[in-house]
Motif scaffolding. Structure first.
Motif, PDB file in Angstrom:
ATOM      1  N   GLY A 167       0.867  -1.184   0.000  1.00  0.00           N
ATOM      2  CA  GLY A 167       0.000   0.000   0.000  1.00  0.00           C
ATOM      3  C   GLY A 167       0.887   1.212   0.000  1.00  0.00           C
ATOM      4  N   GLN A 168       0.419   2.280   0.658  1.00  0.00           N
ATOM      5  CA  GLN A 168       1.191   3.518   0.636  1.00  0.00           C
ATOM      6  C   GLN A 168       1.232   4.191   1.980  1.00  0.00           C
ATOM      7  OE1 GLN A 168       0.545   6.574  -2.053  1.00  0.00           O
ATOM      8  NE2 GLN A 168       0.798   5.264  -3.827  1.00  0.00           N
ATOM      9  N   TYR A 221      -1.762   3.075   4.170  1.00  0.00           N
ATOM     10  CA  TYR A 221      -3.069   2.989   3.512  1.00  0.00           C
ATOM     11  C   TYR A 221      -3.137   1.852   2.497  1.00  0.00           C
ATOM     12  CZ  TYR A 221      -4.320   7.598   5.286  1.00  0.00           C
ATOM     13  OH  TYR A 221      -4.638   8.650   6.109  1.00  0.00           O
ATOM     14  N   THR A 222      -4.331   1.258   2.387  1.00  0.00           N
ATOM     15  CA  THR A 222      -4.611   0.342   1.277  1.00  0.00           C
ATOM     16  C   THR A 222      -5.915   0.843   0.640  1.00  0.00           C
ATOM     17  OG1 THR A 222      -6.067  -1.157   2.493  1.00  0.00           O
ATOM     18  CG2 THR A 222      -3.697  -1.575   2.662  1.00  0.00           C
ATOM     19  N   GLN A 223      -6.493   0.025  -0.211  1.00  0.00           N
ATOM     20  CA  GLN A 223      -7.787   0.399  -0.810  1.00  0.00           C
ATOM     21  C   GLN A 223      -8.837   0.605   0.270  1.00  0.00           C
ATOM     22  OE1 GLN A 223      -8.088   1.225  -3.736  1.00  0.00           O
ATOM     23  NE2 GLN A 223      -6.537   0.165  -4.964  1.00  0.00           N
ATOM     24  N   SER A 263       1.566  -1.304  -5.379  1.00  0.00           N
ATOM     25  CA  SER A 263       0.281  -0.700  -5.028  1.00  0.00           C
ATOM     26  C   SER A 263      -0.091   0.317  -6.098  1.00  0.00           C
ATOM     27  CB  SER A 263       0.426  -0.015  -3.670  1.00  0.00           C
ATOM     28  OG  SER A 263      -0.514   1.007  -3.558  1.00  0.00           O
ATOM     29  N   LEU A 285      -2.385   2.636  -5.497  1.00  0.00           N
ATOM     30  CA  LEU A 285      -3.108   3.698  -4.785  1.00  0.00           C
ATOM     31  C   LEU A 285      -2.620   5.069  -5.229  1.00  0.00           C
ATOM     32  CD1 LEU A 285      -3.316   2.886  -0.981  1.00  0.00           C
ATOM     33  CD2 LEU A 285      -5.144   2.900  -2.652  1.00  0.00           C
TER      34      LEU A 285
END
Ligand code: B12
Length: 355
Positions: free
Chosen positions: A151-152, A160-162, A184, A186
């Motif tokens: 993620g980020q 963060y992910t989706q 990712s 994102l």
């Protein structure tokens, strides 16, 4: 079994156990964490709290010496589980951070804990030596999840992910050089967005990827003994009595990301005694037996902290609306409390009410 097949099978098992995603990252790829931290600490002003920040980071000093502390470890398996799926009863809202309402780290009844135990068992059955620590983790989890591509990192220092930032991270050190990285897609934080930093009540989000622990409400109201009378953030604490979600709540990535679909075991029962007034009146044995195991950052020897935190939230509400009279039953009860900390807080509020 080849190492890549083993890494794939761990990934597939993790998803089958309910994890959102899982990766394996060679230990050497986690180097660089210490440099990131030092760079941000160097730019932190000497404002009296910097040494507290440093002490907290040093407390997790092993995160930057993984190869020395765990010479047998070759890689980390990192797994991400969304927790933004639970109903949060009204008495907890804006008082207790959601992460702690649904904290699975020491709750063997939670689906997250069961998944964690199942994944560990799976890896052991595959012949791996594995080690984890479910409370605070053995390694820098956000850094590891970011480097593994799961993620980020967001500007507020969250991962963060989706599913937004409402995700719990876990990792196991393993004795085989497993590698299963991912990428990712994102979108990063929009250039001009500073919503999280602006909304942090205490200014703890000093810069991107730096939460100053000494100024973070979670550290102040839960992890350490608090004396609100002397604490400069007593008003800024607002309604919060255990943790704080302000930076995550306002993040554009999190809008609509929390879905109240499931019940978390035991949460509704605890909600019954969770009005601020009830908290001030609670019996200490009740606090130690019921609140301490669930909200374990406030240790049983600091049971009084629940009452001073509740009084602080009441004080902030009274200051905005109307101060209570001397005979207010909550204050009278607090003045007669067996804890000196609670008495001191009640006396302070009475002084404020009269001034
Ligand atoms: C100590 C700790 C705290 C301390 C100190 C926090 C801090 N930031 O240092 C206190 C008590 C304040 C705290 C509070 C909270 N915590 Co905490 N905490 C931890 C713990 C145990 C260690 C964190 C640590 O090493 N801190 C030192 C700092 C320097 O490291 P860091 O936070 O990882 O950030 C560095 C790198 O990751 C890097 N980074 C990460 N991604 C990227 C991307 C890029 C591009 C770059 C350049 C850098 C970068 O930036 C930082 C370097 O400056 C971790 C678990 C773990 N083992 O990692 C949980 C953890 C970070 N906490 C977590 C949570 C949920 C919270 C709270 C939200 C609880 C709450 N609601 O009240 C708050 C939020 C505070 C916040 N805004 O960060 C989660 C975060 C999950 C997520 N989705 O991000 C973790 C990962 C626990 C878990 N198992 O899931 N926490």
């Amino acid at each position: 079994m080849s190492l890549s097949y083993l890494a794939d099978s761990i990934h597939d098992a993790a998803l089958a156990f309910g994890y959102e995603s899982c990766a394996a990252i060679p230990l050497a790829l986690l180097d660089g964490f210490g440099v990131e931290v030092d760079r941000r600490l160097d730019s932190t002003p000497d404002d009296g709290l910097k040494e507290v920040d440093r002490a907290v980071f040093n407390n997790f000093g092993a995160f930057r010496r993984l190869a020395t502390v765990y010479p047998w470890a070759r890689a980390a398996v990192v797994a991400v589980m969304s927790y933004g799926v639970y109903q949060i009863p009204a008495p907890f809202k804006d008082r207790v951070a959601k992460y702690f309402c649904v904290d699975s780290r020491r709750d063997p009844n939670s689906r997250e804990y069961l998944a964690s135990a199942a994944l560990e068992e799976f890896m052991v059955a595959k012949g791996l030596k594995v080690e984890t620590e479910r409370k605070y983790g053995l390694l820098p989890l956000r850094w590891a999840a970011h480097k593994a591509g799961l993620g980020q990192g967001g500007r507020n220092n969250f991962f963060y992910t989706q599913k937004g930032s409402w995700v719990h991270l876990e990792a196991w050190l393993v004795d085989q050089k497993l590698e299963r990285l991912t990428t990712s897609d994102l979108t990063p934080c929009p250039d001009g967005c500073r919503a999280c930093q602006k909304n942090c009540p205490t200014g703890s989000l000093a810069e991107a990827y730096l939460t100053r622990p000494a100024k973070c409400l979670t550290f102040i109201n839960a992890l350490r003994p608090v004396d609100w009378v002397e604490n400069p953030y007593s008003t800024a604490a607002g309604t919060w009595i255990f943790g704080c979600d302000q930076c995550q709540n306002v993040c554009p990535h999190n809008q609509g990301a929390w879905r109240e679909e499931r019940e978390f075991p035991g949460l509704n029962e605890l909600a019954k005694d969770f009005s601020l007034e009830r908290l001030v009146a609670l019996d200490y044995d009740y606090i130690r037996a019921n609140l301490a195991p669930k909200f374990w950052y406030i240790t049983p020897d600091r049971a009084w902290q629940w009452k001073v935190n509740a009084l602080n939230a009441l004080k902030n509400d009274w200051a905005k609306n109307a101060w209570p009279k001397d005979k207010d039953p909550v204050l009278r009860r607090a003045l007669a409390d067996e804890s000196l900390e609670v008495q001191r807080m009640a006396n302070w509020i009475l002084t404020l009410a009269k001034s």
